[in-house]
Enzyme design. Sequence first.
Site, mmCIF file in Angstrom:
data_model
loop_
_atom_site.group_PDB
_atom_site.id
_atom_site.type_symbol
_atom_site.label_atom_id
_atom_site.label_comp_id
_atom_site.label_asym_id
_atom_site.label_seq_id
_atom_site.Cartn_x
_atom_site.Cartn_y
_atom_site.Cartn_z
ATOM 1 C CD GLU A 1 -19.403 -13.721 -8.164
ATOM 2 O OE1 GLU A 1 -18.460 -13.291 -8.822
ATOM 3 O OE2 GLU A 1 -19.267 -13.743 -7.038
ATOM 4 C CD GLN B 1 -23.117 -18.541 0.187
ATOM 5 O OE1 GLN B 1 -23.579 -17.514 0.705
ATOM 6 N NE2 GLN B 1 -22.277 -18.298 -1.020
ATOM 7 N NE ARG C 1 -26.543 -12.704 -8.769
ATOM 8 C CZ ARG C 1 -27.429 -13.357 -9.006
ATOM 9 N NH1 ARG C 1 -28.630 -13.156 -7.866
ATOM 10 N NH2 ARG C 1 -27.881 -14.190 -9.710
ATOM 11 C CB CYS C 2 -19.762 -8.477 -6.531
ATOM 12 S SG CYS C 2 -18.713 -8.567 -5.239
HETATM 13 N N1 PCD Z 1 -21.296 -20.445 -18.626
HETATM 14 C C1 PCD Z 1 -22.398 -20.744 -17.727
HETATM 15 C C2 PCD Z 1 -22.066 -20.305 -16.405
HETATM 16 C C3 PCD Z 1 -22.873 -20.643 -15.581
HETATM 17 N N2 PCD Z 1 -24.146 -21.488 -15.731
HETATM 18 C C4 PCD Z 1 -25.078 -21.879 -14.776
HETATM 19 O O1 PCD Z 1 -25.475 -20.888 -13.886
HETATM 20 C C5 PCD Z 1 -25.445 -20.986 -12.504
HETATM 21 C C6 PCD Z 1 -24.277 -20.065 -11.682
HETATM 22 O O2 PCD Z 1 -23.135 -20.380 -12.139
HETATM 23 P P1 PCD Z 1 -21.847 -19.708 -11.696
HETATM 24 O O3 PCD Z 1 -21.807 -18.342 -12.173
HETATM 25 O O4 PCD Z 1 -20.617 -20.782 -11.856
HETATM 26 O O5 PCD Z 1 -22.193 -19.608 -9.956
HETATM 27 P P2 PCD Z 1 -22.140 -20.458 -8.698
HETATM 28 O O6 PCD Z 1 -20.525 -20.683 -8.353
HETATM 29 O O7 PCD Z 1 -22.884 -21.738 -9.342
HETATM 30 O O8 PCD Z 1 -22.919 -19.646 -7.863
HETATM 31 C C7 PCD Z 1 -22.749 -18.625 -7.224
HETATM 32 C C8 PCD Z 1 -23.195 -17.277 -7.586
HETATM 33 O O9 PCD Z 1 -24.615 -17.549 -7.384
HETATM 34 C C9 PCD Z 1 -25.626 -16.387 -7.962
HETATM 35 N N3 PCD Z 1 -26.725 -16.700 -8.188
HETATM 36 C C10 PCD Z 1 -27.491 -17.425 -7.267
HETATM 37 N N4 PCD Z 1 -28.854 -17.944 -7.639
HETATM 38 C C11 PCD Z 1 -29.711 -18.163 -6.614
HETATM 39 N N5 PCD Z 1 -30.916 -18.571 -6.800
HETATM 40 N N6 PCD Z 1 -29.215 -18.228 -5.311
HETATM 41 C C12 PCD Z 1 -28.194 -17.643 -4.895
HETATM 42 O O10 PCD Z 1 -27.956 -17.487 -3.702
HETATM 43 C C13 PCD Z 1 -27.386 -17.239 -5.835
HETATM 44 N N7 PCD Z 1 -26.184 -16.643 -5.557
HETATM 45 C C14 PCD Z 1 -25.513 -15.834 -6.412
HETATM 46 C C15 PCD Z 1 -23.979 -15.403 -5.987
HETATM 47 S S1 PCD Z 1 -23.554 -14.413 -4.928
HETATM 48 MO MO1 PCD Z 1 -21.538 -14.810 -3.973
HETATM 49 O O11 PCD Z 1 -21.851 -15.964 -2.815
HETATM 50 O O12 PCD Z 1 -21.624 -13.330 -3.131
HETATM 51 O O13 PCD Z 1 -19.785 -14.652 -3.886
HETATM 52 S S2 PCD Z 1 -21.218 -16.011 -5.979
HETATM 53 C C16 PCD Z 1 -23.089 -16.389 -6.333
HETATM 54 C C17 PCD Z 1 -25.009 -22.499 -12.366
HETATM 55 O O14 PCD Z 1 -26.068 -23.136 -12.321
HETATM 56 C C18 PCD Z 1 -24.380 -22.741 -13.745
HETATM 57 O O15 PCD Z 1 -24.352 -24.026 -13.963
HETATM 58 C C19 PCD Z 1 -24.153 -21.965 -17.142
HETATM 59 O O16 PCD Z 1 -25.213 -22.634 -17.207
HETATM 60 N N8 PCD Z 1 -23.333 -21.744 -18.059
HETATM 61 CU CU CU1 Z 2 -17.607 -7.308 -3.547
#
Ligand code: PCD
Ligand code: CU1
Length: 806
Positions: free
Chosen positions: A760, A237, A384-385
């Site tokens: 997120e 990433q 995702r937070c």
């Molecule tokens: N106002 C606004 C905002 C935003 N957007 C869009 O929506 C999306 C997202 O963005 P953002 O919120 O800035 O974010 P980024 O930095 O790009 O990415 C990151 C995130 O992203 C989510 N989502 C998703 N989807 C998919 N399909 N796969 C994946 O793996 C994933 N992962 C998850 C996670 S866990 Mo961490 O790493 O735990 O811290 S952190 C995270 C991109 O396309 C953009 O451009 C729009 O349209 N408008």
């Molecule tokens: Cu967290």
Amino acid sequence: MNEMTVTREQREAKLEGMGCKRKRVEDIRFTQGKGNYVDDVKLPGMLHGDFVRSPYPHARIKSIDKDKALKVPGVLAVLTAEDLKGVNLAWMPTLAGDVQMVLADGKVLFQNQEVAFVVATDRYAADDGINAVEVEYEALPVLIDPFHSMDPDAPVLREDIKDKKDGAHGPRKHPNHIFEWTVGDKDLTDAAFRKAEVTIKELISYHRTHPSPLETCQCLCSFDKVKGELTIWGTFQAPHVIRTVVALISKIPEHKIHVISPDIGGGFGNKVGAYPGYICSAVASIVTGKPVKWVEDRIENLTSTSFARDYHMTAEIAATKEGKVTGLRVHVLADHGAFDACADPSKWPAGFFNIVTGSYDFPTAHLAVDGVYTNKAPGGVAYRCSFRVTEAAYCIERAMDILAQKLGMDPVELRLKNFIRPEQFPYHSALGWEYDSGDYHTAMKKMMETVDYAGLRREQAEKRDAFKRGETREIMGLGVSFFTEIVGAGPSKNCDILGIAMFDSCEIRLHPTGSGIARMGTKSQGQGHETTWAQIIATELGIPADDITVEEGNTDTAPYGLGTYGSRSTPVAGAAIAMAARKIRAKAQMIAAYMLEIHEDDLEWDIDGFRVKGLPEKFKSMKDICWAAYNAPPPGLEPGLEAVSYYDPPNMTYPFGAYLCVMDIDVDTGVYKVRRFYALDDCGTRINPMIIEGQVHGGLTEAFAIAMGQEIRYDNDGNVVTGSFMDFFMPTAVETPHWETDFTVTPSPHHPIGAKGVGESPNVGGVPAFSNAVNDAFSFLGSTHIQMPHDFWRNWQAAKRLGAIA
Ligand code: PCD
Ligand SMILES: [Cu+]
């Protein structure tokens, strides 16, 4: 078509710029099976590596015998910690300032820990080799319950640092203690509690879970002995960070390391950190002189790469009888597993957990977090937070419901009463953040009207009466959640990774015929950056999005960036795109002025080019200007049209949202049905509404999974009991509820296009909505808090405990 016959709307529509529901361009290859993932990269003579892993969660290693393994046909090498010591790589630094074993050095600290790396001509031979390695273990006492980690007689896990009084984040209280992190004014908060008319206190646990992207973690390392260069294709990433880390620990100069993240099949935080597989493959390639590939299987992914959460939060709120909050006190016991490999910006041992005051105007608050070691896999990624924001949102949103219950108030009413008011922004929270913008009341009221909140509460009251009369065995819950996210790490004043400031970057180059390429420091794992980044450029530069290629993931060509996680790409790199585009536009204006023989200041921007103010027919399109830039630039001006921007954001962005979950639970079976789920998100300016909707659907599905069953669970002996998709809840289309999405738009005042992150948010807001729904359903039976995950079995148990089942 000539200029005059094309309307402004048509010109604008042709660009497919910001606000357009542009179809995802990457899906053309994905839907045809033409994506190019790490495992699709195959090099001549490529070898395969795989790990011998420990069946024990805590044991001393008496001996490792490789002899039989080396005789297995196809096996070329077996690496152990002893071999890695020769190149000083038996241990590696973690992002959190700890060190971590690459291969077990003298002992193992969690089940499935990497013990030896077998390199063979194919995966099958490697597997046979693994089975032939003989490891002699001596079992040690196991520490699983974090609440016992600092007992005087607890087994010492990290013998390497047992006498170290100080860790990366200050003093340690016990050999199994990692750090204590405190924020806020303790005295003022304690005073608020002494004066409080009403208080609540609850232990709210957010269980251990795992991001489990469909594509597991993997890499392919190829060392060129002649050039002394190492090329790594991997599921990263943050490819540039990986390059820097490899340079620092391998001593190969950074310009001789090429890191390439090809297409990635989901990241969700799992692919931020560095894993032993990467180091071992690189070493194996250097040793054998051949390319070495390492591809994790599902069990390995779930049991050894970075977990998420495992936060045990004791929350206390002080309030007046009328329901005005006056103080917040939170203590967190954070279970980090065997090594502190949390992926947070360096100065934040518990991430941005101090966003725990949420959307409410707490005059004072105090937070203390204790991190501890246990015999579990290391990690602690966002999943995702952003950084520990889902934990914080869950903590405060559950606690607010508990307070409402105690006060006999409706949870929405309590929230409305305590929201930060629109005129308070930029708002300084008691725990140190400056919220950039928000309009919480409007969002909450839109939610209430759209779902007919009052009507739902009436229905719930009727159902409860019917339940009490014995006419139904179903109970109904309304799960309210109002979250504030903090995304866009981050400003160099407080965010860095291993000392590198968390800016992000964009380089745009326009070609003579009016198309162009943008190269980015971010890396999409499915988010759709190829689609959305081009839309920002389309609006900023008047070039159709279809005429812009977006390239990410190759450290040789991309400008240095900190990568994609923590919903930082839009707040940080999205801003860099606008800034780079504006540099180009400034030069384009000079070129247009020269072409139109007029002063620059007499020009105005108009959708896709510059027009002479007051003389609308005198116009130069960006396409004309691109040609001129390479063909006849004004005297004294360099040819070409390109720019790069490294953007250091002045602040984070604070997206927010109002969610509601309507759930019915059958008390006799614990089976729940999500009848309705409404999610209103405010992420400021919306770049692509369709992508946002997809992001919200994905995030809600993950929130549903986590709240309702997804868990990495250990038994008391330290065995992972949810190590495959047989036991680890991975919802399919069958289980997943229907999602209703909605939005308001409150732009970020400091972001050049006003956008905030969104990816997120649905997880951050979704988990409390589900959990509050379950808790709300059971509340009239006298329950205040039921721990997640709320699977059928636990619901059934709760019903029994609360006397709903005879
Ligand atoms: N106002 C606004 C905002 C935003 N957007 C869009 O929506 C999306 C997202 O963005 P953002 O919120 O800035 O974010 P980024 O930095 O790009 O990415 C990151 C995130 O992203 C989510 N989502 C998703 N989807 C998919 N399909 N796969 C994946 O793996 C994933 N992962 C998850 C996670 S866990 Mo961490 O790493 O735990 O811290 S952190 C995270 C991109 O396309 C953009 O451009 C729009 O349209 N408008
Ligand atoms: Cu967290």
